[in-house]
Design a protein around this motif. Structure first.
Motif, PDB file in Angstrom:
ATOM      1  N   THR A   1     -32.647  41.218   2.900  1.00  0.00           N
ATOM      2  CA  THR A   1     -32.796  41.646   1.509  1.00  0.00           C
ATOM      3  C   THR A   1     -31.430  41.721   0.859  1.00  0.00           C
ATOM      4  O   THR A   1     -30.512  42.351   1.395  1.00  0.00           O
ATOM      5  CB  THR A   1     -33.488  43.025   1.428  1.00  0.00           C
ATOM      6  OG1 THR A   1     -34.784  42.928   2.031  1.00  0.00           O
ATOM      7  CG2 THR A   1     -33.630  43.470  -0.014  1.00  0.00           C
ATOM      8  N   THR A   2     -31.294  41.047  -0.267  1.00  0.00           N
ATOM      9  CA  THR A   2     -30.066  41.109  -1.052  1.00  0.00           C
ATOM     10  C   THR A   2     -30.331  41.980  -2.278  1.00  0.00           C
ATOM     11  O   THR A   2     -31.259  41.704  -3.042  1.00  0.00           O
ATOM     12  CB  THR A   2     -29.612  39.704  -1.482  1.00  0.00           C
ATOM     13  OG1 THR A   2     -29.472  38.884  -0.316  1.00  0.00           O
ATOM     14  CG2 THR A   2     -28.293  39.767  -2.232  1.00  0.00           C
ATOM     15  N   HIS A   3     -29.537  43.022  -2.424  1.00  0.00           N
ATOM     16  CA  HIS A   3     -29.663  43.947  -3.558  1.00  0.00           C
ATOM     17  C   HIS A   3     -28.716  43.469  -4.644  1.00  0.00           C
ATOM     18  O   HIS A   3     -27.499  43.432  -4.438  1.00  0.00           O
ATOM     19  CB  HIS A   3     -29.291  45.365  -3.134  1.00  0.00           C
ATOM     20  CG  HIS A   3     -30.152  45.909  -2.041  1.00  0.00           C
ATOM     21  ND1 HIS A   3     -31.123  46.845  -2.268  1.00  0.00           N
ATOM     22  CD2 HIS A   3     -30.198  45.631  -0.718  1.00  0.00           C
ATOM     23  CE1 HIS A   3     -31.735  47.134  -1.135  1.00  0.00           C
ATOM     24  NE2 HIS A   3     -31.185  46.403  -0.172  1.00  0.00           N
ATOM     25  N   CYS A   4     -29.252  43.117  -5.801  1.00  0.00           N
ATOM     26  CA  CYS A   4     -28.438  42.620  -6.912  1.00  0.00           C
ATOM     27  C   CYS A   4     -28.595  43.543  -8.112  1.00  0.00           C
ATOM     28  O   CYS A   4     -29.713  43.754  -8.579  1.00  0.00           O
ATOM     29  CB  CYS A   4     -28.870  41.219  -7.310  1.00  0.00           C
ATOM     30  SG  CYS A   4     -28.590  39.988  -6.033  1.00  0.00           S
TER      31      CYS A   4
ATOM     32  N   SER B   1     -25.571  42.539   0.723  1.00  0.00           N
ATOM     33  CA  SER B   1     -26.429  41.803   1.648  1.00  0.00           C
ATOM     34  C   SER B   1     -25.746  41.693   2.994  1.00  0.00           C
ATOM     35  O   SER B   1     -24.515  41.727   3.082  1.00  0.00           O
ATOM     36  CB  SER B   1     -26.699  40.400   1.107  1.00  0.00           C
ATOM     37  OG  SER B   1     -27.493  39.651   2.004  1.00  0.00           O
ATOM     38  N   ASP B   2     -26.531  41.539   4.046  1.00  0.00           N
ATOM     39  CA  ASP B   2     -25.981  41.307   5.380  1.00  0.00           C
ATOM     40  C   ASP B   2     -25.631  39.842   5.605  1.00  0.00           C
ATOM     41  O   ASP B   2     -25.048  39.501   6.635  1.00  0.00           O
ATOM     42  CB  ASP B   2     -26.981  41.751   6.452  1.00  0.00           C
ATOM     43  CG  ASP B   2     -27.129  43.254   6.508  1.00  0.00           C
ATOM     44  OD1 ASP B   2     -26.208  43.963   6.071  1.00  0.00           O
ATOM     45  OD2 ASP B   2     -28.182  43.731   6.977  1.00  0.00           O
ATOM     46  N   ASP B   3     -26.012  38.963   4.674  1.00  0.00           N
ATOM     47  CA  ASP B   3     -25.785  37.536   4.854  1.00  0.00           C
ATOM     48  C   ASP B   3     -25.551  36.904   3.480  1.00  0.00           C
ATOM     49  O   ASP B   3     -26.461  36.864   2.661  1.00  0.00           O
ATOM     50  CB  ASP B   3     -26.995  36.896   5.527  1.00  0.00           C
ATOM     51  CG  ASP B   3     -26.762  35.446   5.919  1.00  0.00           C
ATOM     52  OD1 ASP B   3     -25.979  34.752   5.241  1.00  0.00           O
ATOM     53  OD2 ASP B   3     -27.381  35.006   6.901  1.00  0.00           O
ATOM     54  N   PRO B   4     -24.349  36.430   3.198  1.00  0.00           N
ATOM     55  CA  PRO B   4     -24.070  35.895   1.865  1.00  0.00           C
ATOM     56  C   PRO B   4     -24.871  34.652   1.507  1.00  0.00           C
ATOM     57  O   PRO B   4     -24.996  34.322   0.337  1.00  0.00           O
ATOM     58  CB  PRO B   4     -22.566  35.596   1.904  1.00  0.00           C
ATOM     59  CG  PRO B   4     -22.229  35.455   3.345  1.00  0.00           C
ATOM     60  CD  PRO B   4     -23.174  36.357   4.082  1.00  0.00           C
ATOM     61  N   THR B   5     -25.415  33.949   2.492  1.00  0.00           N
ATOM     62  CA  THR B   5     -26.198  32.753   2.188  1.00  0.00           C
ATOM     63  C   THR B   5     -27.666  33.065   1.898  1.00  0.00           C
ATOM     64  O   THR B   5     -28.390  32.205   1.403  1.00  0.00           O
ATOM     65  CB  THR B   5     -26.114  31.733   3.337  1.00  0.00           C
ATOM     66  OG1 THR B   5     -26.575  32.349   4.541  1.00  0.00           O
ATOM     67  CG2 THR B   5     -24.690  31.232   3.527  1.00  0.00           C
ATOM     68  N   ALA B   6     -28.090  34.277   2.181  1.00  0.00           N
ATOM     69  CA  ALA B   6     -29.504  34.626   1.981  1.00  0.00           C
ATOM     70  C   ALA B   6     -29.912  34.478   0.519  1.00  0.00           C
ATOM     71  O   ALA B   6     -30.992  33.963   0.221  1.00  0.00           O
ATOM     72  CB  ALA B   6     -29.779  36.049   2.466  1.00  0.00           C
ATOM     73  N   LEU B   7     -29.064  34.900  -0.389  1.00  0.00           N
ATOM     74  CA  LEU B   7     -29.419  34.854  -1.806  1.00  0.00           C
ATOM     75  C   LEU B   7     -29.596  33.417  -2.293  1.00  0.00           C
ATOM     76  O   LEU B   7     -30.381  33.164  -3.200  1.00  0.00           O
ATOM     77  CB  LEU B   7     -28.355  35.576  -2.648  1.00  0.00           C
ATOM     78  CG  LEU B   7     -28.661  35.697  -4.140  1.00  0.00           C
ATOM     79  CD1 LEU B   7     -29.972  36.439  -4.373  1.00  0.00           C
ATOM     80  CD2 LEU B   7     -27.531  36.408  -4.858  1.00  0.00           C
ATOM     81  N   ILE B   8     -28.917  32.480  -1.673  1.00  0.00           N
ATOM     82  CA  ILE B   8     -29.048  31.081  -2.078  1.00  0.00           C
ATOM     83  C   ILE B   8     -30.340  30.477  -1.510  1.00  0.00           C
ATOM     84  O   ILE B   8     -30.826  29.475  -2.009  1.00  0.00           O
ATOM     85  CB  ILE B   8     -27.802  30.274  -1.667  1.00  0.00           C
ATOM     86  CG1 ILE B   8     -26.547  30.928  -2.255  1.00  0.00           C
ATOM     87  CG2 ILE B   8     -27.896  28.828  -2.148  1.00  0.00           C
ATOM     88  CD1 ILE B   8     -25.248  30.366  -1.721  1.00  0.00           C
ATOM     89  N   GLY B   9     -30.925  31.113  -0.497  1.00  0.00           N
ATOM     90  CA  GLY B   9     -32.242  30.673  -0.048  1.00  0.00           C
ATOM     91  C   GLY B   9     -32.437  30.470   1.438  1.00  0.00           C
ATOM     92  O   GLY B   9     -33.563  30.259   1.887  1.00  0.00           O
ATOM     93  N   LEU B  10     -31.369  30.518   2.234  1.00  0.00           N
ATOM     94  CA  LEU B  10     -31.520  30.343   3.678  1.00  0.00           C
ATOM     95  C   LEU B  10     -30.453  31.176   4.376  1.00  0.00           C
ATOM     96  O   LEU B  10     -29.271  30.841   4.317  1.00  0.00           O
ATOM     97  CB  LEU B  10     -31.373  28.862   4.069  1.00  0.00           C
ATOM     98  CG  LEU B  10     -31.681  28.510   5.521  1.00  0.00           C
ATOM     99  CD1 LEU B  10     -33.145  28.757   5.855  1.00  0.00           C
ATOM    100  CD2 LEU B  10     -31.310  27.051   5.798  1.00  0.00           C
TER     101      LEU B  10
END
Length: 195
Positions: A119-122, A163-172
């Motif tokens: 989960t990315t919190h924006c 976020s725990d993963d910077p690529t998650a928000l882009i989709g993967l």
């Protein structure tokens, strides 16, 4: 073993290419509408597995990556806008609010399923109509969950993100993908034997 990305998303394909692995892309045909009472997180989770399973059924013996992202604002799932007007409405609604982007990923070979969700919190800036229009005309993010193309000008919409993963928000979420691929014996940091 053939590696397949169960997606037609150019964003996911470009992300997976970062790992320098040989893979194919095949688009799963599944109904992405939420089930009654289904939370945005559960929807992302179900769709990631559903996409992987659908493609695996067509390519038995492959290792398949399925992923899906669902944006949520105030507990309500927000999809891809599709049109300029819908994107404008989404961004007006997000102005000054926190939006959660649930990105789920599933890797399966048919025997095992490994799955995770990041989960990315924006937190969106307070946005005026001129800012929204400039962004939409520049990026045309109509195929992006929540109209937020964070890999491009969409980052300027944000006050902060976590976020725990910077690529998650882009989709993967590539950190999770790497962990799962290693569990199936495919390590992006190991050189592949030459033919």
């Amino acid at each position: 073993m053939t590696l397949i990305l169960a997606s037609s998303s150019i964003y996911r394909r470009e992300l997976l290419q970062r790992l320098q692995l040989s893979f194919q892309c095949h688009s799963p045909d599944i109904d992405e509408r939420p089930l009654p009472g289904e939370s945005p997180r559960d929807l992302a989770w179900r769709l990631a597995r559903g996409k992987a399973d659908r493609v695996l059924a067509e390519y038995p013996g492959a290792l398949v990556i399925g992923s899906d992202q669902v944006a949520a604002c105030e507990g309500r799932a927000i999809g891809k806008p599709g049109t300029h007007e819908a994107a404008r409405a989404q961004l007006r609604h997000f102005s000054g609010r926190e939006v959660l982007f649930h990105t789920a990923v599933c890797v399966t070979d048919g025997q095992s399923h490994l799955q995770d969700e990041i989960t990315t919190h924006c937190e969106f800036l307070p946005l005026n109509d001129a800012q929204i229009e400039h962004y939409l005309r520049t990026e045309q993010p109509y195929d992006t969950a929540g109209s937020a193309k964070a890999e491009a000008l969409g980052i300027a919409l944000m006050a902060r993100m976590r976020s725990d993963d910077p690529t998650a928000l882009i989709g993967l979420p590539l950190i999770a993908v790497c962990r799962m691929l290693r569990a199936f014996g495919l390590d992006p940091l190991q050189p592949t034997p030459s033919a």
